[in-house]
Design a protein around this motif. Structure first.
Motif, PDB file in Angstrom:
ATOM      1  N   MET A 307      26.440  48.146  39.905  1.00 39.12           N
ATOM      2  CA  MET A 307      26.650  47.068  40.069  1.00 39.12           C
ATOM      3  C   MET A 307      25.488  46.106  39.452  1.00 39.12           C
ATOM      4  N   ALA A 308      25.980  44.538  39.105  1.00 35.65           N
ATOM      5  CA  ALA A 308      25.675  44.121  37.859  1.00 35.65           C
ATOM      6  C   ALA A 308      25.004  42.446  38.740  1.00 35.65           C
ATOM      7  N   ALA A 309      24.708  42.138  37.966  1.00 34.03           N
ATOM      8  CA  ALA A 309      24.457  40.304  38.895  1.00 34.03           C
ATOM      9  C   ALA A 309      24.916  39.680  37.043  1.00 34.03           C
ATOM     10  N   THR A 310      25.181  38.118  37.165  1.00 34.28           N
ATOM     11  CA  THR A 310      25.300  38.285  36.430  1.00 34.28           C
ATOM     12  C   THR A 310      25.420  36.216  36.897  1.00 34.28           C
ATOM     13  N   ASN A 311      25.517  35.455  36.486  1.00 38.68           N
ATOM     14  CA  ASN A 311      25.463  33.852  36.441  1.00 38.68           C
ATOM     15  C   ASN A 311      26.658  33.136  35.300  1.00 38.68           C
ATOM     16  N   ARG A 312      27.112  34.209  34.422  1.00 39.26           N
ATOM     17  CA  ARG A 312      28.207  34.041  33.222  1.00 39.26           C
ATOM     18  C   ARG A 312      29.814  34.564  33.613  1.00 39.26           C
ATOM     19  N   VAL A 313      29.971  34.607  34.343  1.00 40.33           N
ATOM     20  CA  VAL A 313      31.299  35.549  34.695  1.00 40.33           C
ATOM     21  C   VAL A 313      32.509  35.366  33.843  1.00 40.33           C
ATOM     22  N   ASP A 314      32.368  33.838  33.192  1.00 44.45           N
ATOM     23  CA  ASP A 314      33.345  33.437  32.641  1.00 44.45           C
ATOM     24  C   ASP A 314      33.294  33.955  31.158  1.00 44.45           C
ATOM     25  N   ILE A 315      32.005  34.986  30.473  1.00 39.42           N
ATOM     26  CA  ILE A 315      32.341  34.841  29.561  1.00 39.42           C
ATOM     27  C   ILE A 315      32.654  36.923  29.451  1.00 39.42           C
ATOM     28  N   LEU A 316      32.247  37.147  30.512  1.00 38.60           N
ATOM     29  CA  LEU A 316      32.060  38.643  30.479  1.00 38.60           C
ATOM     30  C   LEU A 316      33.402  39.169  29.750  1.00 38.60           C
ATOM     31  N   ASP A 317      34.065  40.204  29.538  1.00 31.14           N
ATOM     32  CA  ASP A 317      35.416  40.532  28.579  1.00 31.14           C
ATOM     33  C   ASP A 317      35.730  41.582  30.004  1.00 31.14           C
ATOM     34  N   PRO A 318      37.088  41.446  29.962  1.00 26.63           N
ATOM     35  CA  PRO A 318      38.058  41.280  31.136  1.00 26.63           C
ATOM     36  C   PRO A 318      38.603  42.815  31.707  1.00 26.63           C
ATOM     37  N   ALA A 319      38.014  43.852  30.561  1.00 28.64           N
ATOM     38  CA  ALA A 319      38.458  45.399  30.338  1.00 28.64           C
ATOM     39  C   ALA A 319      36.951  45.765  31.631  1.00 28.64           C
ATOM     40  N   ILE A 320      36.043  44.961  31.420  1.00 26.44           N
ATOM     41  CA  ILE A 320      34.799  45.239  32.487  1.00 26.44           C
ATOM     42  C   ILE A 320      35.472  44.591  33.833  1.00 26.44           C
ATOM     43  N   LEU A 321      36.325  43.439  33.989  1.00 27.58           N
ATOM     44  CA  LEU A 321      36.375  42.951  35.355  1.00 27.58           C
ATOM     45  C   LEU A 321      37.462  43.588  36.335  1.00 27.58           C
ATOM     46  N   ARG A 322      38.407  44.339  35.534  1.00 22.82           N
ATOM     47  CA  ARG A 322      39.591  45.210  36.181  1.00 22.82           C
ATOM     48  C   ARG A 322      39.006  46.220  37.157  1.00 22.82           C
ATOM     49  N   PRO A 323      39.873  45.854  38.406  1.00 29.90           N
ATOM     50  CA  PRO A 323      39.320  47.516  39.302  1.00 29.90           C
ATOM     51  C   PRO A 323      39.650  48.519  38.162  1.00 29.90           C
ATOM     52  N   GLY A 324      39.133  48.626  38.946  1.00 24.58           N
ATOM     53  CA  GLY A 324      38.443  50.608  38.323  1.00 24.58           C
ATOM     54  C   GLY A 324      37.080  50.691  37.761  1.00 24.58           C
ATOM     55  N   ARG A 325      36.653  49.758  37.551  1.00 24.52           N
ATOM     56  CA  ARG A 325      35.567  49.235  37.159  1.00 24.52           C
ATOM     57  C   ARG A 325      34.517  48.540  37.263  1.00 24.52           C
ATOM     58  N   PHE A 326      34.448  47.055  38.032  1.00 20.56           N
ATOM     59  CA  PHE A 326      33.639  46.565  38.942  1.00 20.56           C
ATOM     60  C   PHE A 326      35.860  46.291  40.110  1.00 20.56           C
ATOM     61  N   ASP A 327      35.249  46.733  41.093  1.00 24.45           N
ATOM     62  CA  ASP A 327      36.857  46.531  42.474  1.00 24.45           C
ATOM     63  C   ASP A 327      36.297  45.648  42.659  1.00 24.45           C
ATOM     64  N   ARG A 328      35.045  45.433  43.555  1.00 23.55           N
ATOM     65  CA  ARG A 328      34.442  44.102  44.401  1.00 23.55           C
ATOM     66  C   ARG A 328      33.866  43.047  43.129  1.00 23.55           C
ATOM     67  N   LYS A 329      33.841  41.857  43.240  1.00 23.26           N
ATOM     68  CA  LYS A 329      32.792  40.893  42.770  1.00 23.26           C
ATOM     69  C   LYS A 329      32.962  40.089  44.294  1.00 23.26           C
ATOM     70  N   VAL A 330      31.195  40.199  44.570  1.00 19.36           N
ATOM     71  CA  VAL A 330      30.806  38.907  45.533  1.00 19.36           C
ATOM     72  C   VAL A 330      29.929  37.698  45.512  1.00 19.36           C
ATOM     73  N   ALA A 331      30.783  36.655  45.654  1.00 14.57           N
ATOM     74  CA  ALA A 331      29.842  35.190  44.858  1.00 14.57           C
ATOM     75  C   ALA A 331      28.713  35.145  46.092  1.00 14.57           C
ATOM     76  N   VAL A 332      27.573  35.239  45.297  1.00 10.71           N
ATOM     77  CA  VAL A 332      26.894  35.008  45.991  1.00 10.71           C
ATOM     78  C   VAL A 332      26.596  33.661  45.869  1.00 10.71           C
ATOM     79  N   GLY A 333      26.501  32.524  46.754  1.00 10.40           N
ATOM     80  CA  GLY A 333      26.157  30.851  46.215  1.00 10.40           C
ATOM     81  C   GLY A 333      24.791  30.245  47.111  1.00 10.40           C
ATOM     82  N   ARG A 334      24.554  29.314  47.146  1.00 10.18           N
ATOM     83  CA  ARG A 334      23.583  28.677  47.719  1.00 10.18           C
ATOM     84  C   ARG A 334      24.229  28.857  49.259  1.00 10.18           C
ATOM     85  N   PRO A 335      22.481  28.495  49.907  1.00  8.67           N
ATOM     86  CA  PRO A 335      22.774  28.794  51.366  1.00  8.67           C
ATOM     87  C   PRO A 335      23.204  27.978  51.872  1.00  8.67           C
ATOM     88  N   ASP A 336      24.095  27.326  52.319  1.00  9.98           N
ATOM     89  CA  ASP A 336      23.880  26.813  54.199  1.00  9.98           C
ATOM     90  C   ASP A 336      22.761  26.725  54.982  1.00  9.98           C
TER      91      ASP A 336
END
Length: 630
Positions: A307-336
């Motif tokens: 599990m990893a956390a970041t607020n700069r997903v736009d600068i991550l390497d595409p290789a680490i974002l593909r399925p098989g490495r990070f299969d899921r991306k959970v958006a943790v936004g501001r609460p309602d």
């Protein structure tokens, strides 16, 4: 403490070694040396009582040791011919003894060097021995042998175990992660159907939204070991250390599988490759390459979830974002609003609240706040209540904390001139009138001309009615109009303007430009996005050598359109304030007298009614930043 004591001990040892060398060198020359001419004068003046000549066994050179009459100091002079000096001393009736001296090469040369080498070797062995001693651990990273080992801290739960019930305001996010927990608890139920456990889960969201807390809750619910580490702990100045730590981390995880590895701020190590100043083969990229291999390479990592956390997903390497490495991306936004109320209940669980505190109302008026913001708000309220010697937190404490968190504590003791107070009063009144008149803007909650800790001479707080998922074109145009309220009021009343509206102008310009280049809200330029995305130019490339995606003619058109929006908003603000000049004068006068007014007072001013008593209407909070800060 132990580390500092060890450093002091090593320093003392080195000092002793240097002192011993100095002592042995000085011990060879205890006499006072004189020149040959001084020695001849002593001989001719018959001041020498007795002398001793030391002659080297191999050469005729040597030295004369002698005492001067009436002195206890022994003098030494080096001579080139000891036989000639022997005759000279005997001719002057001086008692002389002749001794042959062998040069002690060991004492003069080898012994100091030997002592220095032994001392340095001792210090080196002591330091490496201490570092390699048990207790350095993979988490501490204190030993030379353990330098390449992972610094991850393993948590196994215990009494401080975090569960999903401790995480408030993130209902959908928890539901998505509950599948992972169930997989760790009942793997056979999924594997029997051919399913595999997700290898990686990336938590993406703004700072303070609870990404780390969610990861701990997953480990706590599953009851498995939890390895936590920051992305910056992988990268060192020494080549190969980061990759070694990645390997060691996954080896530890395999020995404790099933388990969870949590990497906080993963963007520190997983930035896009090939974007540095030099070649691509630097230490950070080696570390990332090793992480890619470990997450989905030839090795088998059964039962390990990264599990990893970041607020700069736009600068991550595409290789680490593909399925098989990070299969899921959970958006943790501001609460309602519902999530904020749940978070407030968690953070006030151990805080006594007054009967006037309405957490539902606080949640409604804190739109845009993250969990960390709400925790800080309630903590400041508790501190304020303690300073007031109260046994509980009141609504007033929360309101005062909101001002402190948003724009800084009010400085009642700061002395300002009557002229500055008058300018600020008209400036803030101009904002308030536009907030009240424009249909898409929030109502005024508080107007103040009390200076704050952030350098503002005053502020105007609106009161948003609900969370907003998006902005309309009309709302953005009205925001620009409101921003110019203070500047217009200064111009109309004083015939001059101040620097107090600089932040307003900056905010208005940014909004107008975004409408044109980002949101396609310009009829002149059409629904085209002219924003410089810089998708392929990460960091350095975004700043150097970046070519705009549009021509100079389009750039000129953009500037013209932005100026048109600004000019029209300024003219409209001037028209509205001119139409309500009586309200402007009365509001400014009340502000000069009271320094701070609320919604009920401002409504009375606008409607021409009698003013209520000061502070009688303060029943709600402000949820956003003030409209401006002078």
């Amino acid at each position: 403490m132990k580390k500092s004591n060890g450093i002091i001990a090593y320093t003392i040892i080195i000092a002793i070694v240097i002192a011993l060398i100095f002592f042995f060198q000085r011990s060879l020359y205890t006499q006072t040396n004189v020149t040959y001419s001084q020695y001849r004068s002593f001989v001719e003046e018959e001041k020498i009582a007795q002398a001793q000549i030391e002659q080297n066994a191999k050469v005729p050179t040597g030295s004369v040791l002698f005492f001067v009459s009436g002195s206890s100091t022994e003098y030494r002079v080096f001579v080139s011919d000891v036989n000639a000096e022997l005759d000279r001393l005997q001719d002057n009736g001086i008692k002389v003894t002749l001794t042959a001296v062998k040069e002690n090469y060991f004492l003069n040369t080898l012994l100091p060097v030997l002592i220095l080498v032994i001392g340095i070797s001792f210090v080196f062995v002591a330091m490496t021995g201490r570092m390699a001693a048990p207790g350095g651990g993979s988490g501490g990273g204190q030993s030379m042998a353990n330098f390449g080992r992972s610094r991850a801290v393993m948590e196994t739960g215990g009494s401080k175990k975090v569960l999903f019930k401790d995480v408030a305001g993130l209902q959908e996010e928890k539901e998505e992660l509950e599948e992972v927990v169930d997989f760790l608890k009942n793997p056979n139920m999924y594997t029997s159907l051919g399913a595999r456990i997700p290898k990686g889960i990336l938590l993406v969201g703004p700072p303070g939204t609870g990404k780390t807390l969610l990861a701990k809750a997953v480990a706590g619910e599953a009851g498995v070991p939890f390895f936590s580490i920051s992305g910056s702990n992988f990268v060192e100045m020494f080549v190969g250390v980061g990759a070694s730590r990645v390997r060691d981390l996954f080896e530890q995880a395999k020995r404790n599988a099933p388990c969870i590895i949590f990497i906080d701020e993963i963007d520190a190590v997983a930035r896009r490759r090939g974007t540095g100043l030099g070649g691509g083969h630097d230490e950070r990229e080696q570390t990332l390459n090793q992480m890619l291999v470990e997450m989905d390479g030839f090795g088998v990592n059964e039962g390990i979830i990264v599990m990893a956390a970041t607020n700069r997903v736009d600068i991550l390497d595409p290789a680490i974002l593909r399925p098989g490495r990070f299969d899921r991306k959970v958006a943790v936004g501001r609460p309602d609003v519902k999530g904020r109320e749940e978070i407030l209940k968690v953070h006030t669980k151990n805080k006594p609240l007054g009967s006037d505190v309405n957490l539902r109302r606080v949640a409604q008026t804190t739109a845009g706040f993250t969990g960390a913001d709400l925790e800080n708000l309630m903590n400041e309220a508790a501190i304020n209540a303690a300073k007031s010697k109260q046994g509980y937190i009141s609504q007033r404490d929360i309101e005062q904390s909101f001002v402190k968190v948003g724009i800084g504590a009010e400085k009642h003791s700061k002395v300002i001139s009557d002229k500055e107070k008058r300018i600020t009063a008209y400036h803030e009144s101009g904002h308030a009138i536009l907030f009240h008149v424009l249909p898409h803007e929030s109502q005024v909650h508080t107007i103040s001309i009390i200076p704050t800790g952030m350098g503002a001479a005053g502020y105007t707080m609106p009161l948003p009615e609900a969370d907003e998922m998006f902005m309309t074109k009309k709302r953005m145009e009205e925001d620009i109009i409101v921003a110019f309220g203070g500047r217009v009021a200064e111009e109309l009343i004083f015939g001059d303007v101040t620097t107090g509206a600089s932040q307003d102008i900056k905010q208005a310009t940014a909004t107008a430009r975004a409408m044109v280049v980002k949101y396609g809200m310009s009829e002149r330029l059409g629904t085209i996005n002219y924003e410089d995305s810089g998708e392929e130019e990460v960091f350095l490339g975004r700043d150097l050598g970046h070519a705009r995606s549009y021509s100079e003619d389009v750039a000129r058109e953009i500037d013209i359109e932005v100026k048109r929006i600004i000019d029209e908003a300024y003219a409209q603000a001037k028209t509205i304030i001119t139409e309500h000049m009586d309200v402007l004068h009365r509001c400014a006068q009340v502000l000069i007298e009271r320094e701070k007014i609320g919604n009920a007072e401002f409504e009375a001013i606008f409607d021409g009614r009698e003013l209520p008593e000061p502070g009688a209407e303060q029943t709600s909070l402000m949820s956003g930043m003030p409209s401006e800060g002078r």
